[in-house]
Design an enzyme around this catalytic site. Structure first.
Site, PDB file in Angstrom:
ATOM      1  N   GLU A 327       1.192  -1.438   0.414  1.00 12.31           N
ATOM      2  CA  GLU A 327      -0.666  -0.444  -0.036  1.00 12.31           C
ATOM      3  C   GLU A 327       0.904   1.137  -0.185  1.00 12.31           C
ATOM      4  O   GLU A 327       1.707   1.328   1.027  1.00 12.31           O
ATOM      5  CB  GLU A 327      -0.430  -0.221   1.099  1.00 12.31           C
ATOM      6  CG  GLU A 327      -2.344  -0.934   1.442  1.00 12.31           C
ATOM      7  CD  GLU A 327      -3.416  -0.597   2.421  1.00 12.31           C
ATOM      8  OE1 GLU A 327      -4.218  -0.505   2.435  1.00 12.31           O
ATOM      9  OE2 GLU A 327      -2.781   0.378   3.019  1.00 12.31           O
ATOM     10  N   CYS A 328       0.544   2.231  -0.981  1.00 17.09           N
ATOM     11  CA  CYS A 328       0.773   3.182  -0.894  1.00 17.09           C
ATOM     12  C   CYS A 328       3.043   3.596  -0.971  1.00 17.09           C
ATOM     13  O   CYS A 328       3.419   3.027  -2.109  1.00 17.09           O
ATOM     14  CB  CYS A 328       0.489   4.518   0.290  1.00 17.09           C
ATOM     15  SG  CYS A 328       0.676   5.683  -0.371  1.00 17.09           S
ATOM     16  N   GLY A 329       3.486   3.616  -0.303  1.00 15.68           N
ATOM     17  CA  GLY A 329       5.117   3.145   0.091  1.00 15.68           C
ATOM     18  C   GLY A 329       5.840   1.981  -0.375  1.00 15.68           C
ATOM     19  O   GLY A 329       6.656   1.878  -0.624  1.00 15.68           O
TER      20      GLY A 329
END
Length: 444
Positions: A327-329
């Site tokens: 997720e994201c990073g």
């Protein structure tokens, strides 16, 4: 034990909600009160500060992304182990998105649904009696929301305090405290908000200073009796089905954005969480059957991650036989490379074909809805999800992997396909908060 609870809100961001919440929580904890704190809306950073101040896990309550039954159950669960629950609003009390009634994401939704009073933190710099007009507006804006008291912030002098207090008291709303402008405690910030609690160089000392200010300038006894009892509820539903029975979860200051209610829900569903630290060059547990790389700040640790050979090789080996989701990073780390703020590229896992850059910054922020286009750790094909995006990194190389989800904004306006998947590996900038609970197979 069933706690009383209230909401700490403000007319806008930057009014001092977080420092007031932390100061009140730390001061009451020092008095021996068992306090739990929660954050309204999508936020990873403030709940970690709440946990440090209270000694109990942080929590998010989100009226847009969480089904009402989940909100009820999480609030009741928080109250079951505490005497007092403080819910910190985000932005202004009524700030959310247009759409379904009671599901705007605003803290006012929580106040109305849970029947909780609101304490308004009011920055009165640059005004005095006019502050009463602001309070009057908030007190009458929505009849379902009760403003029970006001804490004045940024008070310049005793005369300033008296003028504002007298005007507000004439409305029949009590003044619960007045924080002077001098001696204000400021927490360090970075691009996604505050510097994380785990990285704070002197967190204990700052919490003690905030507690001391709260003791000196806020009526803590009045706050303790101000709250309303939290409604009873049944067991909390699982917000997102666990991606496996033994979940390797990356966990350190580069991968810290994992929502407490999600992880707790996985445990409730019988899953075992196996934390590991990429920054310590640890690989996911070999006995796990799924690996989850949450968001965080990998862009600040690109060189260190690029040199973490046990981590990189371990995740690559894991992905050959078991699912890995980022997720994201975590999504950024699954790609070919990350460019840091100075434009230096650092090689990452290379399990997906995209590359990202923090040097080319572009803010992406807002609530999101998603429908999965393929089975993944997010669920089977057609799973409907609600969550959010909040990142500055941009994709500089798209790659040719298949999309993971059909994405729309919080109001349902289509944003196209998003995320990537290749074999057992998947990822997206989208942070999931809960499944939507609507029928699968429809458009988002």
């Amino acid at each position: 034990m069933t706690a009383r609870a209230f909401i700490i809100a403000a007319p806008r961001s930057g009014s001092g909600k977080t420092t007031v919440t932390l100061g009140v929580a730390a001061a009451l904890r020092a008095r021996g009160v068992r306090v739990r704190a929660a954050k309204s809306g999508p936020d990873y950073i403030d709940p970690a500060f709440h946990a440090a101040a209270t000694g109990l896990p942080g929590l998010n309550l989100d009226s847009f992304a969480m089904p009402p039954a989940l909100i009820d159950a999480l609030a009741a669960e928080a109250g079951a182990g505490a005497e007092l629950v403080l819910i910190e609003a985000s932005m202004g009390l009524f700030d959310g998105i247009e759409g379904e009634a009671g599901r705007s994401g605003a803290a006012a939704d929580l106040a109305a649904r849970l029947g909780l009073p609101v304490v308004l933190v009011l920055d009165i710099s640059g005004q005095s009696q006019s502050a009463a007009a602001v309070v009057r507006g908030f007190a009458t804006h929505d009849p379902r929301v009760r403003i029970a008291g006001v804490i004045l912030n940024q008070v310049a002098s005793e005369r300033h305090r008296l003028q504002a207090s007298a005007a507000i008291a004439s409305l029949g709303i009590q003044i619960l405290g007045s924080l002077p402008r001098d001696g204000a405690v400021r927490l360090p910030e970075r691009h996604l908000g505050l510097v994380q609690a785990g990285e704070h160089p002197a967190l204990a000392a700052q919490l003690a200073a905030l507690a001391e200010r709260a003791e000196a300038h806020i009526d803590l006894d009045a706050l303790r009796v101000l709250g309303a009892p939290l409604p009873a509820s049944g067991p909390a539903p699982v917000a997102l089905a666990p991606p496996g029975q033994r979940i390797a979860l990356a966990q350190d200051v580069a991968f810290s954005f994992a929502y407490e209610h999600l992880v707790a829900g996985w445990r409730r569903a019988g899953a075992e969480i196996l934390p590991f630290s990429p920054l310590a060059d640890e690989a996911p547990d070999a006995t796990a059957d799924a690996c989850w790389l949450p968001g965080g700040y990998p862009e600040l640790h690109g060189e260190r991650l690029a040199q973490a050979s046990r981590f990189l090789d371990g995740v690559r080996h894991f992905a050959q036989t078991r699912p890995v989701h980022g997720e994201c990073g975590g999504f950024m780390v699954l790609g070919q490379s990350i460019a840091d703020s100075e434009g230096r590229e650092h090689a990452m896992l290379g399990l997906l074909g995209h590359a990202t850059s923090f040097a080319k910054r572009r803010l992406n922020l807002g609530y999101r809805r998603a429908v999965t286009l393929h089975a993944s750790p997010l669920g089977p094909v057609g799973t409907r999800l609600r969550g959010h995006e909040f990142h500055y990194a941009s994709v500089t190389q798209a790659g040719d992997d298949a999309p993971l989800v059909a994405l729309s904004d919080g109001q349902g306006k289509g944003m196209g396909d998003a995320g990537r998947r290749r074999g057992r590996v998947s990822g997206t900038f989208f942070h999931v908060i809960a499944t939507d609970g609507q029928p699968s197979g429809a458009e988002p």
